[in-house]
Motif scaffolding. Structure first.
Motif, PDB file in Angstrom:
ATOM      1  N   VAL A  91      33.788  31.500  96.867  1.00  0.00           N
ATOM      2  CA  VAL A  91      35.217  31.252  97.102  1.00  0.00           C
ATOM      3  C   VAL A  91      35.502  29.753  97.018  1.00  0.00           C
ATOM      4  O   VAL A  91      36.475  29.329  96.373  1.00  0.00           O
ATOM      5  N   ILE A  92      34.658  28.943  97.634  1.00  0.00           N
ATOM      6  CA  ILE A  92      34.832  27.489  97.585  1.00  0.00           C
ATOM      7  C   ILE A  92      34.775  27.005  96.135  1.00  0.00           C
ATOM      8  O   ILE A  92      35.631  26.238  95.686  1.00  0.00           O
ATOM      9  N   GLY A  93      33.766  27.458  95.400  1.00  0.00           N
ATOM     10  CA  GLY A  93      33.620  27.044  94.002  1.00  0.00           C
ATOM     11  C   GLY A  93      34.771  27.510  93.137  1.00  0.00           C
ATOM     12  O   GLY A  93      35.284  26.762  92.306  1.00  0.00           O
ATOM     13  N   ALA A  94      35.190  28.753  93.316  1.00  0.00           N
ATOM     14  CA  ALA A  94      36.275  29.300  92.508  1.00  0.00           C
ATOM     15  C   ALA A  94      37.596  28.593  92.808  1.00  0.00           C
ATOM     16  O   ALA A  94      38.349  28.267  91.886  1.00  0.00           O
ATOM     17  N   GLU A  95      37.870  28.349  94.081  1.00  0.00           N
ATOM     18  CA  GLU A  95      39.148  27.727  94.412  1.00  0.00           C
ATOM     19  C   GLU A  95      39.305  26.362  93.744  1.00  0.00           C
ATOM     20  O   GLU A  95      40.402  25.994  93.334  1.00  0.00           O
ATOM     21  N   ARG A  96      38.226  25.627  93.611  1.00  0.00           N
ATOM     22  CA  ARG A  96      38.294  24.316  92.948  1.00  0.00           C
ATOM     23  C   ARG A  96      38.763  24.433  91.496  1.00  0.00           C
ATOM     24  O   ARG A  96      39.238  23.471  90.909  1.00  0.00           O
ATOM     25  N   LEU A  97      38.610  25.648  90.908  1.00  0.00           N
ATOM     26  CA  LEU A  97      38.952  25.857  89.497  1.00  0.00           C
ATOM     27  C   LEU A  97      40.206  26.703  89.305  1.00  0.00           C
ATOM     28  O   LEU A  97      40.511  27.121  88.192  1.00  0.00           O
ATOM     29  N   ALA A  98      40.938  26.954  90.372  1.00  0.00           N
ATOM     30  CA  ALA A  98      42.106  27.836  90.295  1.00  0.00           C
ATOM     31  C   ALA A  98      43.281  27.145  89.612  1.00  0.00           C
ATOM     32  O   ALA A  98      43.640  26.027  89.955  1.00  0.00           O
ATOM     33  N   ALA A  99      43.877  27.853  88.662  1.00  0.00           N
ATOM     34  CA  ALA A  99      45.120  27.387  88.034  1.00  0.00           C
ATOM     35  C   ALA A  99      46.268  27.702  88.987  1.00  0.00           C
ATOM     36  O   ALA A  99      46.125  28.542  89.885  1.00  0.00           O
ATOM     37  N   PRO A 100      47.404  27.066  88.825  1.00  0.00           N
ATOM     38  CA  PRO A 100      48.555  27.410  89.673  1.00  0.00           C
ATOM     39  C   PRO A 100      48.884  28.906  89.554  1.00  0.00           C
ATOM     40  O   PRO A 100      48.917  29.458  88.458  1.00  0.00           O
ATOM     41  N   GLY A 101      49.061  29.544  90.693  1.00  0.00           N
ATOM     42  CA  GLY A 101      49.383  30.970  90.714  1.00  0.00           C
ATOM     43  C   GLY A 101      48.193  31.884  90.525  1.00  0.00           C
ATOM     44  O   GLY A 101      48.357  33.101  90.367  1.00  0.00           O
ATOM     45  N   ALA A 102      46.976  31.357  90.546  1.00  0.00           N
ATOM     46  CA  ALA A 102      45.779  32.160  90.322  1.00  0.00           C
ATOM     47  C   ALA A 102      45.610  33.230  91.407  1.00  0.00           C
ATOM     48  O   ALA A 102      46.057  33.066  92.542  1.00  0.00           O
ATOM     49  N   VAL A 103      44.937  34.294  91.012  1.00  0.00           N
ATOM     50  CA  VAL A 103      44.627  35.406  91.913  1.00  0.00           C
ATOM     51  C   VAL A 103      43.112  35.516  91.993  1.00  0.00           C
ATOM     52  O   VAL A 103      42.414  35.487  90.974  1.00  0.00           O
ATOM     53  N   LEU A 104      42.614  35.664  93.213  1.00  0.00           N
ATOM     54  CA  LEU A 104      41.182  35.830  93.459  1.00  0.00           C
ATOM     55  C   LEU A 104      40.956  37.219  94.029  1.00  0.00           C
ATOM     56  O   LEU A 104      41.639  37.615  94.986  1.00  0.00           O
ATOM     57  N   LEU A 105      40.030  37.978  93.441  1.00  0.00           N
ATOM     58  CA  LEU A 105      39.685  39.310  93.919  1.00  0.00           C
ATOM     59  C   LEU A 105      38.282  39.270  94.514  1.00  0.00           C
ATOM     60  O   LEU A 105      37.359  38.731  93.901  1.00  0.00           O
ATOM     61  N   LEU A 106      38.147  39.847  95.695  1.00  0.00           N
ATOM     62  CA  LEU A 106      36.860  39.888  96.389  1.00  0.00           C
ATOM     63  C   LEU A 106      36.468  41.351  96.583  1.00  0.00           C
ATOM     64  O   LEU A 106      37.206  42.119  97.211  1.00  0.00           O
TER      65      LEU A 106
END
Length: 189
Positions: free
Chosen positions: A63-78
């Motif tokens: 999650v930490i690594g992915a958030e650093r690469l999130a574009a505006p409005g990105a969606v993260l699925l866990l």
């Protein structure tokens, strides 16, 4: 489309309709040195799906690594965020079916990142959590990583098993409800 898997089964790219790339490495290695040819450093991701080794500390790092690469409005699925039994929801793999303790990421994010919008869908067999409001500049989780890992290592699945709506922010597993939630999350930006 980008996939990260140290030991993929078969050819996971064979059914991708568009351009895709598979990085055969752990997510830790991927996030430690994001390949330039992934394009993520330039544009970020719009949708990321985390389904790793089912251990809380690894999911937290992802999650930490992915958030650093999130574009505006990105969606993260866990994935695997609804524990089913104490035996299947522990860190150790003791049963045939195993979700691990990765579910702990939901109460962790709810407690430490109230700026995020989170809903957990009770999908079969073990849930899917949707996260929006990601902020690549937010370092709260990485700065507190060691304390978070220590604190959540001791969190038993009892509360999540007995009161999943309260602990896991359960929503409705209904396409229209999910569309409404995503629209509301986008409007809240």
């Amino acid at each position: 489309m980008i996939g990260v898997d140290p030991a993929p089964k078969g050819d996971p790219l064979s059914r991708c309709a568009g351009p895709a790339r598979l990085y055969r490495r752990t997510s830790a290695d991927f996030f430690a040195a994001v390949p330039a040819d992934s394009g993520l450093a330039d544009t970020g991701f719009d949708l990321a799906f985390i389904d790793g080794d089912h251990r809380f500390d690894t999911v937290l790092d992802d999650v930490i690594g992915a958030e650093r690469l999130a574009a505006p409005g990105a969606v993260l699925l866990l994935h695997d965020t609804v524990p089913l039994t104490a035996e299947t929801a522990g860190r150790e793999h003791l049963t045939g079916f195993h979700t691990g303790d990765g579910w702990k990421i939901v109460p962790c994010l709810r407690a430490l990142r109230p700026d995020l919008r989170i809903v957990t869908l009770p999908t079969a067999p073990s849930g899917l959590t949707v996260v929006t409001g990601l902020d690549p500049s937010n370092t709260r989780l990485s700065e507190r990583r060691a304390a978070i890992r220590e604190s959540y290592a001791r969190l038993p699945p009892d509360a999540a098993l007995h009161a999943p709506s309260r602990v896991l922010a359960l929503g409705l597993n209904d396409p229209e409800a999910v569309r409404r939630w995503l629209r509301q999350a986008a409007d809240a930006r």
